[in-house]
Write an enzyme that holds these catalytic residues in place. Structure first.
Site, PDB file in Angstrom:
ATOM      1  CG  HIS A 220     -16.007   3.955  20.627  1.00  0.00           C
ATOM      2  ND1 HIS A 220     -15.179   5.029  20.446  1.00  0.00           N
ATOM      3  CD2 HIS A 220     -15.955   3.257  19.477  1.00  0.00           C
ATOM      4  CE1 HIS A 220     -14.670   4.993  19.232  1.00  0.00           C
ATOM      5  NE2 HIS A 220     -15.111   3.917  18.612  1.00  0.00           N
TER       6      HIS A 220
HETATM    7  C1  UD1 Z   1     -18.351   1.589  14.974  1.00  0.00           C
HETATM    8  C2  UD1 Z   1     -17.088   1.229  14.187  1.00  0.00           C
HETATM    9  C3  UD1 Z   1     -15.880   1.852  14.862  1.00  0.00           C
HETATM   10  C4  UD1 Z   1     -16.074   3.331  15.073  1.00  0.00           C
HETATM   11  C5  UD1 Z   1     -17.363   3.569  15.843  1.00  0.00           C
HETATM   12  C6  UD1 Z   1     -17.631   5.027  16.073  1.00  0.00           C
HETATM   13  C7  UD1 Z   1     -17.043  -0.979  13.075  1.00  0.00           C
HETATM   14  C8  UD1 Z   1     -16.491  -2.348  13.154  1.00  0.00           C
HETATM   15  N1  UD1 Z   1     -16.859  -0.218  14.178  1.00  0.00           N
HETATM   16  O1  UD1 Z   1     -18.252   0.985  16.255  1.00  0.00           O
HETATM   17  O2  UD1 Z   1     -14.738   1.649  14.052  1.00  0.00           O
HETATM   18  O3  UD1 Z   1     -14.974   3.876  15.773  1.00  0.00           O
HETATM   19  O4  UD1 Z   1     -18.440   2.991  15.079  1.00  0.00           O
HETATM   20  O5  UD1 Z   1     -18.815   5.209  16.746  1.00  0.00           O
HETATM   21  O6  UD1 Z   1     -17.600  -0.611  12.064  1.00  0.00           O
HETATM   22  N2  UD1 Z   1     -25.785   2.128  18.603  1.00  0.00           N
HETATM   23  C9  UD1 Z   1     -26.764   3.050  18.908  1.00  0.00           C
HETATM   24  N3  UD1 Z   1     -27.043   4.005  17.984  1.00  0.00           N
HETATM   25  C10 UD1 Z   1     -26.438   4.078  16.792  1.00  0.00           C
HETATM   26  C11 UD1 Z   1     -25.444   3.128  16.491  1.00  0.00           C
HETATM   27  C12 UD1 Z   1     -25.138   2.162  17.414  1.00  0.00           C
HETATM   28  O7  UD1 Z   1     -27.341   3.025  19.961  1.00  0.00           O
HETATM   29  O8  UD1 Z   1     -26.739   4.994  15.996  1.00  0.00           O
HETATM   30  C13 UD1 Z   1     -25.467   1.079  19.588  1.00  0.00           C
HETATM   31  C14 UD1 Z   1     -26.016  -0.255  19.148  1.00  0.00           C
HETATM   32  O9  UD1 Z   1     -26.694  -0.817  20.178  1.00  0.00           O
HETATM   33  C15 UD1 Z   1     -24.795  -1.079  18.779  1.00  0.00           C
HETATM   34  C16 UD1 Z   1     -23.666  -0.390  19.502  1.00  0.00           C
HETATM   35  O10 UD1 Z   1     -24.065   0.968  19.688  1.00  0.00           O
HETATM   36  O11 UD1 Z   1     -24.925  -2.410  19.141  1.00  0.00           O
HETATM   37  C17 UD1 Z   1     -22.412  -0.460  18.715  1.00  0.00           C
HETATM   38  O12 UD1 Z   1     -22.604   0.042  17.380  1.00  0.00           O
HETATM   39  P1  UD1 Z   1     -21.759  -0.578  16.134  1.00  0.00           P
HETATM   40  O13 UD1 Z   1     -22.074   0.180  14.906  1.00  0.00           O
HETATM   41  O14 UD1 Z   1     -21.908  -2.047  16.119  1.00  0.00           O
HETATM   42  O15 UD1 Z   1     -20.269  -0.356  16.514  1.00  0.00           O
HETATM   43  P2  UD1 Z   1     -19.520   0.854  17.215  1.00  0.00           P
HETATM   44  O16 UD1 Z   1     -19.037   0.374  18.523  1.00  0.00           O
HETATM   45  O17 UD1 Z   1     -20.325   2.120  17.176  1.00  0.00           O
END
Ligand code: UD1
Length: 378
Positions: A220
Protein backbone atom coordinates in the site's frame (compact mmCIF):
# COMPACT_ATOMS: atom_id res chain seq x y z
CA UNK A 1 -14.86 16.17 31.69
CA UNK A 2 -12.31 14.84 34.19
CA UNK A 3 -12.44 16.45 37.65
CA UNK A 4 -9.37 17.63 39.60
CA UNK A 5 -9.80 14.95 42.24
CA UNK A 6 -9.22 12.20 39.70
CA UNK A 7 -5.91 10.56 38.87
CA UNK A 8 -3.35 12.11 36.51
CA UNK A 9 -4.49 11.74 32.93
CA UNK A 10 -2.37 10.28 30.13
CA UNK A 11 -3.81 11.10 26.72
CA UNK A 12 -3.13 8.25 24.26
CA UNK A 13 -3.55 8.78 20.51
CA UNK A 14 -4.43 6.42 17.67
CA UNK A 15 -5.32 7.25 14.09
CA UNK A 16 -4.50 4.65 11.50
CA UNK A 17 -4.51 0.86 11.25
CA UNK A 18 -0.91 0.16 12.38
CA UNK A 19 -1.51 2.24 15.52
CA UNK A 20 -4.20 -0.08 16.85
CA UNK A 21 -1.89 -3.07 17.39
CA UNK A 22 0.55 -0.78 19.19
CA UNK A 23 -1.93 0.91 21.54
CA UNK A 24 -3.75 -2.29 22.61
CA UNK A 25 -1.07 -3.56 25.04
CA UNK A 26 -0.39 0.00 26.25
CA UNK A 27 -4.05 0.42 27.24
CA UNK A 28 -3.97 -2.97 28.98
CA UNK A 29 -0.81 -2.06 30.90
CA UNK A 30 -2.36 1.27 31.99
CA UNK A 31 -5.40 -0.62 33.27
CA UNK A 32 -3.08 -2.74 35.42
CA UNK A 33 -1.72 0.48 36.97
CA UNK A 34 -5.02 2.27 37.35
CA UNK A 35 -4.17 3.29 40.94
CA UNK A 36 -1.56 5.63 39.50
CA UNK A 37 -2.94 7.05 36.29
CA UNK A 38 -5.94 7.21 34.05
CA UNK A 39 -5.95 6.93 30.25
CA UNK A 40 -7.93 9.06 27.83
CA UNK A 41 -7.99 7.53 24.36
CA UNK A 42 -8.26 9.82 21.35
CA UNK A 43 -8.98 8.36 17.92
CA UNK A 44 -8.29 10.93 15.24
CA UNK A 45 -10.42 9.12 12.66
CA UNK A 46 -7.61 9.01 10.04
CA UNK A 47 -8.82 5.48 9.31
CA UNK A 48 -12.56 5.04 9.64
CA UNK A 49 -13.79 1.97 7.68
CA UNK A 50 -15.00 -1.10 9.57
CA UNK A 51 -12.18 -3.08 7.94
CA UNK A 52 -9.54 -0.46 8.72
CA UNK A 53 -10.65 0.39 12.26
CA UNK A 54 -13.60 -1.13 14.18
CA UNK A 55 -12.61 -4.79 13.79
CA UNK A 56 -9.25 -4.00 15.41
CA UNK A 57 -10.84 -2.38 18.46
CA UNK A 58 -13.12 -5.39 18.91
CA UNK A 59 -10.56 -8.12 18.36
CA UNK A 60 -7.77 -6.52 20.37
CA UNK A 61 -10.00 -5.48 23.26
CA UNK A 62 -9.08 -1.79 22.91
CA UNK A 63 -11.54 0.31 24.93
CA UNK A 64 -13.90 2.52 22.95
CA UNK A 65 -12.12 5.83 22.27
CA UNK A 66 -13.13 8.61 24.67
CA UNK A 67 -13.36 10.84 21.63
CA UNK A 68 -13.28 10.30 17.85
CA UNK A 69 -12.16 13.41 15.95
CA UNK A 70 -13.50 11.92 12.68
CA UNK A 71 -10.98 13.69 10.46
CA UNK A 72 -11.17 11.15 7.61
CA UNK A 73 -9.04 11.21 4.46
CA UNK A 74 -7.41 14.19 2.76
CA UNK A 75 -4.09 15.48 1.49
CA UNK A 76 -1.27 15.32 4.03
CA UNK A 77 -1.60 19.02 4.77
CA UNK A 78 -5.37 18.94 5.17
CA UNK A 79 -5.38 15.75 7.23
CA UNK A 80 -2.55 16.90 9.53
CA UNK A 81 -4.02 20.38 9.99
CA UNK A 82 -7.49 19.05 10.70
CA UNK A 83 -6.17 16.65 13.36
CA UNK A 84 -4.26 19.51 15.01
CA UNK A 85 -7.25 21.83 15.00
CA UNK A 86 -9.55 19.25 16.57
CA UNK A 87 -7.01 17.84 19.05
CA UNK A 88 -6.18 21.17 20.70
CA UNK A 89 -9.49 21.62 22.57
CA UNK A 90 -9.21 18.06 23.89
CA UNK A 91 -5.96 18.97 25.66
CA UNK A 92 -7.42 22.27 26.88
CA UNK A 93 -10.22 20.38 28.57
CA UNK A 94 -8.16 17.56 30.09
CA UNK A 95 -4.85 19.12 31.09
CA UNK A 96 -3.03 15.75 30.97
CA UNK A 97 0.44 15.17 32.50
CA UNK A 98 1.62 13.81 29.12
CA UNK A 99 0.50 12.77 25.64
CA UNK A 100 1.54 9.35 24.31
CA UNK A 101 1.76 8.74 20.56
CA UNK A 102 2.76 5.55 18.72
CA UNK A 103 4.34 4.80 15.35
CA UNK A 104 4.79 7.18 12.43
CA UNK A 105 1.48 8.10 10.83
CA UNK A 106 0.11 11.62 10.27
CA UNK A 107 -1.87 11.42 13.52
CA UNK A 108 1.40 10.82 15.42
CA UNK A 109 3.12 14.06 14.38
CA UNK A 110 -0.08 16.14 14.33
CA UNK A 111 -1.01 15.37 17.96
CA UNK A 112 2.62 15.50 19.08
CA UNK A 113 3.02 19.01 17.72
CA UNK A 114 -0.13 20.24 19.46
CA UNK A 115 1.02 18.77 22.79
CA UNK A 116 4.52 20.29 22.85
CA UNK A 117 3.26 23.73 21.85
CA UNK A 118 1.15 23.57 25.00
CA UNK A 119 4.20 22.49 27.04
CA UNK A 120 2.71 19.05 27.64
CA UNK A 121 5.44 16.36 27.61
CA UNK A 122 5.27 14.07 24.59
CA UNK A 123 6.00 10.34 24.84
CA UNK A 124 6.83 8.46 21.63
CA UNK A 125 6.46 4.70 21.48
CA UNK A 126 8.49 3.17 18.60
CA UNK A 127 11.06 5.96 18.47
CA UNK A 128 14.36 6.07 16.59
CA UNK A 129 13.50 3.98 13.53
CA UNK A 130 15.00 5.46 10.35
CA UNK A 131 14.83 4.29 6.74
CA UNK A 132 16.95 7.23 5.56
CA UNK A 133 14.35 7.78 2.83
CA UNK A 134 12.79 11.21 3.24
CA UNK A 135 10.44 10.62 0.32
CA UNK A 136 8.40 8.49 2.70
CA UNK A 137 5.84 10.53 4.64
CA UNK A 138 6.40 8.23 7.63
CA UNK A 139 10.12 9.08 7.75
CA UNK A 140 9.32 12.79 8.10
CA UNK A 141 6.79 11.95 10.81
CA UNK A 142 9.40 9.84 12.67
CA UNK A 143 12.20 12.41 12.58
CA UNK A 144 9.96 15.29 13.68
CA UNK A 145 8.09 13.37 16.38
CA UNK A 146 11.35 12.20 17.94
CA UNK A 147 12.78 15.74 17.92
CA UNK A 148 9.91 17.07 20.03
CA UNK A 149 9.48 14.07 22.34
CA UNK A 150 10.38 14.15 26.00
CA UNK A 151 10.58 10.38 26.54
CA UNK A 152 11.39 8.04 23.66
CA UNK A 153 10.80 4.28 23.78
CA UNK A 154 12.69 2.19 21.22
CA UNK A 155 11.98 -1.29 19.86
CA UNK A 156 15.55 -2.19 18.96
CA UNK A 157 18.83 -1.25 20.62
CA UNK A 158 20.45 0.34 17.56
CA UNK A 159 17.62 2.89 17.26
CA UNK A 160 19.19 4.90 20.12
CA UNK A 161 22.19 5.61 17.86
CA UNK A 162 19.93 7.30 15.28
CA UNK A 163 18.47 9.49 18.01
CA UNK A 164 21.81 10.47 19.54
CA UNK A 165 23.12 11.29 16.04
CA UNK A 166 20.20 13.72 15.70
CA UNK A 167 21.11 15.45 18.98
CA UNK A 168 18.59 13.77 21.25
CA UNK A 169 19.95 13.18 24.77
CA UNK A 170 20.43 9.47 25.53
CA UNK A 171 18.90 9.99 29.00
CA UNK A 172 15.52 10.47 27.28
CA UNK A 173 15.78 7.20 25.33
CA UNK A 174 14.59 3.89 26.80
CA UNK A 175 14.97 0.52 25.07
CA UNK A 176 11.63 -1.04 26.02
CA UNK A 177 11.00 -3.68 23.32
CA UNK A 178 8.24 -4.02 20.76
CA UNK A 179 4.60 -3.38 21.67
CA UNK A 180 3.43 -4.77 18.32
CA UNK A 181 5.00 -8.08 19.29
CA UNK A 182 3.20 -7.90 22.67
CA UNK A 183 -0.02 -7.91 20.64
CA UNK A 184 1.16 -10.72 18.39
CA UNK A 185 2.09 -12.98 21.31
CA UNK A 186 -1.15 -12.16 23.15
CA UNK A 187 -3.26 -13.09 20.13
CA UNK A 188 -1.44 -15.91 18.38
CA UNK A 189 -3.54 -18.62 20.01
CA UNK A 190 -6.70 -16.92 18.71
CA UNK A 191 -5.47 -16.40 15.14
CA UNK A 192 -8.04 -17.52 12.58
CA UNK A 193 -6.87 -20.63 10.67
CA UNK A 194 -5.88 -19.64 7.11
CA UNK A 195 -8.43 -22.01 5.55
CA UNK A 196 -11.23 -20.35 7.51
CA UNK A 197 -10.03 -16.89 6.42
CA UNK A 198 -10.20 -17.98 2.78
CA UNK A 199 -13.64 -19.53 3.23
CA UNK A 200 -14.96 -16.43 4.95
CA UNK A 201 -13.52 -13.72 2.69
CA UNK A 202 -12.89 -15.21 -0.76
CA UNK A 203 -15.53 -15.15 -3.48
CA UNK A 204 -14.01 -18.38 -4.86
CA UNK A 205 -15.02 -21.27 -2.60
CA UNK A 206 -13.08 -23.92 -4.61
CA UNK A 207 -9.61 -22.69 -3.75
CA UNK A 208 -6.83 -25.28 -3.64
CA UNK A 209 -4.53 -23.50 -1.23
CA UNK A 210 -2.45 -25.59 1.15
CA UNK A 211 -0.79 -24.66 4.44
CA UNK A 212 2.81 -23.39 4.01
CA UNK A 213 2.33 -23.48 0.27
CA UNK A 214 1.18 -19.96 -0.57
CA UNK A 215 2.60 -16.44 -0.53
CA UNK A 216 0.85 -13.66 1.38
CA UNK A 217 1.11 -10.28 -0.36
CA UNK A 218 0.35 -6.85 1.11
CA UNK A 219 1.16 -3.56 -0.58
CA UNK A 220 0.00 0.00 0.00
CA UNK A 221 3.02 2.38 0.07
CA UNK A 222 2.60 5.39 -2.23
CA UNK A 223 6.05 4.58 -3.72
CA UNK A 224 4.71 1.21 -4.94
CA UNK A 225 1.09 1.92 -5.73
CA UNK A 226 0.81 5.58 -6.76
CA UNK A 227 3.09 5.23 -9.82
CA UNK A 228 1.60 3.39 -12.77
CA UNK A 229 4.89 1.98 -14.04
CA UNK A 230 6.02 0.67 -10.66
CA UNK A 231 2.64 -0.81 -9.74
CA UNK A 232 2.35 -2.43 -13.15
CA UNK A 233 5.87 -3.94 -12.91
CA UNK A 234 5.32 -5.28 -9.40
CA UNK A 235 1.95 -6.79 -10.31
CA UNK A 236 3.48 -8.45 -13.38
CA UNK A 237 6.18 -9.97 -11.16
CA UNK A 238 3.57 -11.17 -8.68
CA UNK A 239 1.53 -12.75 -11.51
CA UNK A 240 4.65 -14.67 -12.54
CA UNK A 241 5.36 -15.77 -8.96
CA UNK A 242 1.77 -16.97 -8.63
CA UNK A 243 2.37 -19.57 -11.39
CA UNK A 244 4.76 -21.31 -8.96
CA UNK A 245 3.17 -20.43 -5.64
CA UNK A 246 -0.43 -19.29 -5.17
CA UNK A 247 -0.68 -15.72 -3.87
CA UNK A 248 -3.20 -14.42 -1.32
CA UNK A 249 -3.60 -10.63 -1.49
CA UNK A 250 -5.71 -8.61 0.97
CA UNK A 251 -6.03 -5.30 -0.89
CA UNK A 252 -5.65 -1.96 0.94
CA UNK A 253 -8.21 0.73 -0.12
CA UNK A 254 -5.44 2.95 -1.55
CA UNK A 255 -4.10 0.05 -3.65
CA UNK A 256 -7.54 -0.97 -4.88
CA UNK A 257 -8.20 2.57 -6.08
CA UNK A 258 -4.89 2.74 -7.95
CA UNK A 259 -5.29 -0.69 -9.59
CA UNK A 260 -8.63 0.48 -10.95
CA UNK A 261 -7.36 3.92 -11.93
CA UNK A 262 -4.38 2.51 -13.89
CA UNK A 263 -6.52 -0.18 -15.60
CA UNK A 264 -4.62 -3.08 -14.02
CA UNK A 265 -7.58 -5.21 -12.91
CA UNK A 266 -7.22 -7.66 -15.83
CA UNK A 267 -3.50 -8.05 -15.25
CA UNK A 268 -4.18 -8.99 -11.63
CA UNK A 269 -6.87 -11.46 -12.68
CA UNK A 270 -4.47 -13.22 -15.07
CA UNK A 271 -2.50 -14.73 -12.18
CA UNK A 272 -3.21 -17.35 -9.53
CA UNK A 273 -3.94 -14.55 -7.07
CA UNK A 274 -6.75 -14.58 -4.52
CA UNK A 275 -7.78 -11.01 -3.74
CA UNK A 276 -9.43 -10.35 -0.40
CA UNK A 277 -10.69 -7.18 1.31
CA UNK A 278 -8.49 -5.56 3.99
CA UNK A 279 -8.56 -8.03 6.87
CA UNK A 280 -8.99 -7.80 10.62
CA UNK A 281 -6.00 -8.61 12.84
CA UNK A 282 -6.73 -12.25 13.78
CA UNK A 283 -7.35 -13.05 10.12
CA UNK A 284 -4.09 -11.52 8.88
CA UNK A 285 -2.23 -13.20 11.73
CA UNK A 286 -3.65 -16.57 10.68
CA UNK A 287 -2.71 -16.00 7.02
CA UNK A 288 0.77 -14.81 7.95
CA UNK A 289 1.67 -17.66 10.27
CA UNK A 290 0.64 -20.34 7.76
CA UNK A 291 2.28 -18.69 4.72
CA UNK A 292 5.43 -20.06 3.08
CA UNK A 293 6.59 -16.51 2.50
CA UNK A 294 5.27 -12.97 2.92
CA UNK A 295 5.79 -10.28 0.25
CA UNK A 296 5.11 -6.84 1.67
CA UNK A 297 5.89 -3.14 1.85
CA UNK A 298 4.46 -2.82 5.36
CA UNK A 299 6.63 -1.96 8.36
CA UNK A 300 4.58 -4.05 10.77
CA UNK A 301 4.65 -7.24 8.72
CA UNK A 302 8.44 -7.12 8.51
CA UNK A 303 8.55 -7.32 12.31
CA UNK A 304 5.70 -9.80 12.71
CA UNK A 305 7.24 -12.27 10.24
CA UNK A 306 10.55 -12.05 12.11
CA UNK A 307 8.72 -12.83 15.36
CA UNK A 308 6.92 -15.75 13.68
CA UNK A 309 9.99 -17.07 11.85
CA UNK A 310 8.28 -16.75 8.44
CA UNK A 311 10.50 -15.56 5.52
CA UNK A 312 9.69 -12.00 4.41
CA UNK A 313 10.54 -10.35 1.08
CA UNK A 314 10.21 -6.59 1.48
CA UNK A 315 9.13 -4.68 -1.63
CA UNK A 316 10.94 -1.48 -0.62
CA UNK A 317 14.37 0.00 -1.24
CA UNK A 318 15.14 0.43 2.46
CA UNK A 319 13.83 -0.45 5.88
CA UNK A 320 13.57 1.54 9.09
CA UNK A 321 13.58 -1.80 10.95
CA UNK A 322 17.09 -3.14 10.20
CA UNK A 323 16.99 -5.69 13.01
CA UNK A 324 14.52 -7.71 10.91
CA UNK A 325 17.30 -8.08 8.32
CA UNK A 326 20.29 -8.36 10.72
CA UNK A 327 18.67 -10.91 13.02
CA UNK A 328 15.32 -11.83 11.51
CA UNK A 329 13.82 -13.39 8.39
CA UNK A 330 13.63 -10.26 6.22
CA UNK A 331 15.29 -9.47 2.87
CA UNK A 332 14.94 -6.07 1.16
CA UNK A 333 14.43 -6.22 -2.61
CA UNK A 334 12.56 -3.07 -3.73
CA UNK A 335 10.43 -3.27 -6.85
CA UNK A 336 13.12 -4.83 -9.05
CA UNK A 337 11.92 -7.87 -11.02
CA UNK A 338 15.19 -9.86 -10.83
CA UNK A 339 15.64 -9.34 -7.12
CA UNK A 340 12.06 -10.32 -6.26
CA UNK A 341 12.24 -13.45 -8.43
CA UNK A 342 15.62 -14.55 -7.08
CA UNK A 343 14.49 -14.13 -3.44
CA UNK A 344 11.42 -16.19 -4.19
CA UNK A 345 13.58 -18.85 -5.83
CA UNK A 346 15.62 -18.98 -2.63
CA UNK A 347 12.44 -19.51 -0.60
CA UNK A 348 11.28 -22.30 -2.91
CA UNK A 349 14.67 -24.04 -3.01
CA UNK A 350 16.01 -23.57 0.52
CA UNK A 351 13.02 -22.43 2.60
CA UNK A 352 14.28 -18.83 2.67
CA UNK A 353 16.02 -16.84 5.36
CA UNK A 354 15.85 -18.09 8.92
CA UNK A 355 16.43 -15.87 11.92
CA UNK A 356 16.04 -15.30 15.62
CA UNK A 357 13.62 -13.24 17.69
CA UNK A 358 15.26 -9.92 18.70
CA UNK A 359 15.96 -8.90 22.29
CA UNK A 360 12.93 -7.72 24.32
CA UNK A 361 10.39 -8.83 21.73
CA UNK A 362 9.01 -10.87 24.59
CA UNK A 363 5.44 -9.68 25.11
CA UNK A 364 6.26 -7.33 28.00
CA UNK A 365 7.21 -4.07 26.28
CA UNK A 366 4.03 -2.17 27.22
CA UNK A 367 4.40 -3.17 30.86
CA UNK A 368 7.97 -1.76 30.89
CA UNK A 369 6.80 1.43 29.17
CA UNK A 370 4.03 2.18 31.67
CA UNK A 371 6.28 1.42 34.65
CA UNK A 372 8.85 3.87 33.31
CA UNK A 373 6.19 6.54 32.66
CA UNK A 374 4.95 6.23 36.25
CA UNK A 375 8.44 6.44 37.78
CA UNK A 376 9.43 9.30 35.47
CA UNK A 377 6.40 11.60 35.77
CA UNK A 378 4.31 10.65 38.81
C1 UD1 B 1 -1.60 5.31 6.40
C2 UD1 B 1 -0.25 5.69 6.99
C3 UD1 B 1 0.75 4.58 6.72
C4 UD1 B 1 0.22 3.25 7.19
C5 UD1 B 1 -1.13 2.99 6.55
C6 UD1 B 1 -1.73 1.68 6.99
C7 UD1 B 1 0.35 8.09 7.00
C8 UD1 B 1 1.18 9.12 6.34
N1 UD1 B 1 0.30 6.90 6.36
O1 UD1 B 1 -1.45 5.24 4.99
O2 UD1 B 1 1.96 4.86 7.41
O3 UD1 B 1 1.13 2.22 6.86
O4 UD1 B 1 -2.01 4.07 6.93
O5 UD1 B 1 -2.96 1.49 6.42
O6 UD1 B 1 -0.21 8.35 8.04
N2 UD1 B 1 -9.18 4.89 3.06
C9 UD1 B 1 -10.36 4.18 3.16
N3 UD1 B 1 -10.78 3.83 4.40
C10 UD1 B 1 -10.14 4.16 5.52
C11 UD1 B 1 -8.94 4.89 5.41
C12 UD1 B 1 -8.49 5.25 4.17
O7 UD1 B 1 -10.98 3.86 2.18
O8 UD1 B 1 -10.58 3.79 6.63
C13 UD1 B 1 -8.70 5.29 1.73
C14 UD1 B 1 -8.92 6.77 1.50
O9 UD1 B 1 -9.52 6.94 0.30
C15 UD1 B 1 -7.52 7.37 1.51
C16 UD1 B 1 -6.62 6.20 1.23
O10 UD1 B 1 -7.32 5.03 1.65
O11 UD1 B 1 -7.38 8.39 0.59
C17 UD1 B 1 -5.34 6.33 1.95
O12 UD1 B 1 -5.55 6.53 3.36
P1 UD1 B 1 -4.52 7.44 4.23
O13 UD1 B 1 -4.91 7.40 5.66
O14 UD1 B 1 -4.34 8.75 3.58
O15 UD1 B 1 -3.14 6.74 4.06
P2 UD1 B 1 -2.72 5.21 4.01
O16 UD1 B 1 -2.22 4.94 2.65
O17 UD1 B 1 -3.78 4.31 4.58
Amino acid sequence: MISETQKPVLVCVVGARPNFMKIAPVMAAIKEQSDHLQPYLVHTGQHYDEAMKDSFFRQLGIPEPDVDLEVGSGSHAVQTAEIMRLFEPVLDELNPFAVLVVGDVNSTIACGLVAVKKHIPLIHVEAGLRSGDRQMPEEINRVLTDQISDLLFTTEKEAAKNLVAEGIGSERVVFAGNVMIDTLLNNLKNAMPFSEVLRKYSADQDLQIIEKNYALLTMHRPSNVDDKEVLSRVLETIVEISQKLPVVFPVHPRTEKMIEKFGLVEKLKSGNITCLPPLPYLEILGLMSSAKVVLTDSGGLQEETTALGVPCITLRESTERPITVDEGTNVIVGSDYDKIISSLKDVLETGGKSGQVPEKWDGRAAERIIQKIISHYL
